[in-house]
Design a protein around this motif. Structure first.
Motif, short mmCIF file in Angstrom:
data_model
loop_
_atom_site.label_atom_id
_atom_site.label_comp_id
_atom_site.label_asym_id
_atom_site.label_seq_id
_atom_site.Cartn_x
_atom_site.Cartn_y
_atom_site.Cartn_z
N PHE A 68 0.83 -1.20 0.00
CA PHE A 68 0.00 0.00 0.00
C PHE A 68 0.87 1.26 0.00
O PHE A 68 0.59 2.21 -0.73
CB PHE A 68 -0.94 -0.02 1.21
N TRP A 116 -10.64 8.15 6.62
CA TRP A 116 -11.57 7.87 5.53
C TRP A 116 -11.88 9.15 4.74
O TRP A 116 -12.05 9.10 3.54
CB TRP A 116 -12.86 7.23 6.05
N ILE A 172 -6.24 10.02 -2.88
CA ILE A 172 -5.91 10.09 -1.46
C ILE A 172 -5.24 11.44 -1.23
O ILE A 172 -4.28 11.79 -1.89
CB ILE A 172 -5.07 8.89 -0.99
N ILE A 222 -7.33 -1.39 1.02
CA ILE A 222 -8.22 -0.62 1.90
C ILE A 222 -9.45 -1.43 2.25
O ILE A 222 -9.87 -1.47 3.41
CB ILE A 222 -8.61 0.72 1.22
N GLU A 223 -10.04 -2.09 1.27
CA GLU A 223 -11.23 -2.91 1.51
C GLU A 223 -10.93 -4.07 2.46
O GLU A 223 -11.74 -4.40 3.31
CB GLU A 223 -11.79 -3.45 0.19
N GLY A 260 -8.91 -2.04 5.89
CA GLY A 260 -9.47 -0.81 6.46
C GLY A 260 -10.63 -1.12 7.40
O GLY A 260 -11.35 -2.09 7.21
N LYS A 277 -13.95 0.43 8.60
CA LYS A 277 -14.92 1.49 8.33
C LYS A 277 -15.66 1.95 9.59
O LYS A 277 -16.33 2.97 9.56
CB LYS A 277 -15.90 1.04 7.26
N ILE A 303 -8.37 4.93 8.69
CA ILE A 303 -8.50 3.78 7.80
C ILE A 303 -7.86 2.54 8.42
O ILE A 303 -8.44 1.46 8.41
CB ILE A 303 -7.88 4.08 6.42
#
Length: 171
Positions: free
Chosen positions: A4, A21, A29, A57-58, A61, A63, A68
């Protein structure tokens, strides 16, 4: 997380501890680098988010949190939690390399150097590379230079990413 770091422009690991986020807007970003924040703030980063970065991120991360990656302790002056985490993280990387019988050294800071080196080897324009990485350029010429359009910056950023993550076969 190392992947990342590279995908968002070779940024320092510490930047990941502060990403929120709300820093993600229109597939970009956007954040201020922590370097020189003690002097009034680091440079603004406004980079594309590659689909591989979105996958990370998915997957990692959270949420339910403002940040993040809340599992990375936030780097706060005189707080050793982040430094301790970083030390353990780098030891884990070393352990993986040893178990994989890979004979090289890697640390989180190396990602920044690697991104810059690959960009330079690809002959990416130095001003664009500095913009992606958040380096300040105080030359007279830079002062004359207008803003680089996203299309140009993102195309150059993509060249560096593709040099590492491309699925193309080499002859």
């Amino acid at each position: 997380m190392i992947k990342f770091q590279f995908l968002i422009g070779g940024h320092d690991f510490v930047e990941l501890s502060h990403l929120r986020w709300e820093d993600i807007k229109n597939n970009r970003i956007i954040f201020f680098r922590l370097k020189n924040s003690h002097r009034g703030g680091g440079l603004l980063i406004d980079n594309m988010i590659h689909p591989l970065a979105f996958e990370i991120i998915e997957k990692y991360g959270d949420k339910s949190n403002e940040r993040i990656f809340p599992f990375i302790p936030i780097n706060i002056k005189n707080d050793l939690k982040y430094e301790s985490y970083l030390g353990v993280f780098n030891k884990r990387i070393k352990s993986i390399l040893i178990k994989s019988e890979l004979n090289f050294k890697i640390q989180t800071k190396f990602i920044r150097y690697t991104f810059s080196t690959i960009g330079g080897n690809l002959m990416i324009n130095q001003m664009i590379l500095e913009k992606i990485m958040g380096h300040s350029n105080n030359s007279i010429s830079m002062g004359y230079q207008g803003a680089t359009p996203y299309e140009i910056q993102d195309a150059e950023h993509l060249k560096v990413i593709e040099a590492v993550f491309s699925q193309k076969e080499t002859p």
